[in-house]
Design an enzyme around this catalytic site. Structure first.
Site, mmCIF file in Angstrom:
data_model
loop_
_atom_site.group_PDB
_atom_site.id
_atom_site.type_symbol
_atom_site.label_atom_id
_atom_site.label_comp_id
_atom_site.label_asym_id
_atom_site.label_seq_id
_atom_site.Cartn_x
_atom_site.Cartn_y
_atom_site.Cartn_z
ATOM 1 C CE LYS A 134 -1.252 2.521 2.682
ATOM 2 N NZ LYS A 134 -1.780 3.068 4.612
ATOM 3 C CG ASP A 178 -6.858 4.340 3.097
ATOM 4 O OD1 ASP A 178 -7.361 3.872 2.452
ATOM 5 O OD2 ASP A 178 -6.433 4.950 3.391
#
Ligand code: SF4
Length: 257
Positions: A162, A180
């Site tokens: 991420k 997220d």
């Protein structure tokens, strides 16, 4: 997709009751399966189309709410922001960046010196270690420059998939998604990702399958901010939302909202 699961559970129960010899029954079952898959696929396509239409008419958004002035500062801010709010990170980074403006300076700092600047954020001890190790690797492996390849970014401590995607997207315009907690929730509620997708990677794969490359970044940032301010975790603020007309969650729960 939840709908699909229930449908097939139902089919399995009927299957057991019906017995094993009725050929016509098998044919009907096959037709029902094909029809069901077709219907689901149409729903997803329509929903994506509605989402992309609203994205085109939405005002352009800033790529991030984190405050930074150099690629190095962005990388550090994104590492620090894991499981913490951007607001909190923006409170502590100005002093941190002033004290350690480059990978070279940060790589020579002591643990205690760095810790003092970030002790008010989440997991300050682990993150102090990440910052020191990342700064050291930037100096020894990347000539003090934040790499642009996602694989290289992921070799840095504290940089997972991420974080690497967020950094590559903001700094280098890479058409990638950083899933997220907000995006993970919002994509499922809208119906752009399935509730059966249990990991950020699965949600990312679903989104990448349907989103046109040129709209990946805008979709990413819109969903992230939408989850942060409108489609919040505990009780989504649907009365302030502009996409109730195609949101799966709203359509299934509007009597309770
Ligand atoms: S309608 Fe409600 S649940 Fe759907 S995206 Fe908007 S805020 Fe979230």
């Amino acid at each position: 997709m939840v709908h699909t699961t229930y449908t097939y559970k139902f089919i399995l129960i009927v299957f057991k009751i019906q017995g094993l010899l009725d050929i016509k029954f098998y044919f009907k079952l096959l037709m029902l399966g094909i029809l069901n898959l077709f219907t689901i696929s149409m729903d997803v396509n329509t929903r994506y189309q509605s989402f992309l239409n609203q994205l085109r008419s939405a005002p352009a958004l800033r790529k991030t709410e984190l405050i930074y002035h150099t690629p190095f500062e962005l990388l550090i801010a994104v590492i620090l922001s894991a499981q913490c709010t951007d607001k909190r990170i923006n409170l502590c980074t100005p002093a941190l960046f002033q004290a350690f403006p480059t990978p070279e300076k940060l790589s020579k700092a002591s643990f205690e010196a760095v810790f003092a600047y970030i002790k008010s954020i989440t997991y300050p001890r682990s993150k102090t270690t990440y910052l020191l190790e990342t700064a050291r690797l930037l100096v020894t492996e990347f000539q003090g420059v934040v790499p642009n390849a996602i694989a290289d970014l992921q070799t840095l401590p504290g940089v997972g998939r991420k974080t690497a995607h967020v950094v590559a997207s903001i700094l280098y315009d890479a058409p990638v998604i950083g899933v997220d907690t907000h995006l993970f929730r919002v994509a499922k509620r809208i119906g752009l990702a399935s509730y059966a997708s249990k990991t950020p990677f699965k949600v990312e794969q679903e989104l990448m399958r349907y989103l046109p490359t040129e709209q990946v970044q805008a979709a990413n940032q819109w969903m992230l901010l939408h989850g942060r301010y409108i489609c919040v975790a505990r009780k989504p603020r649907c009365n302030q939302c502009t996409i109730t007309n195609f949101c799966n969650y709203f359509q299934n729960n509007q009597h309770d909202i």
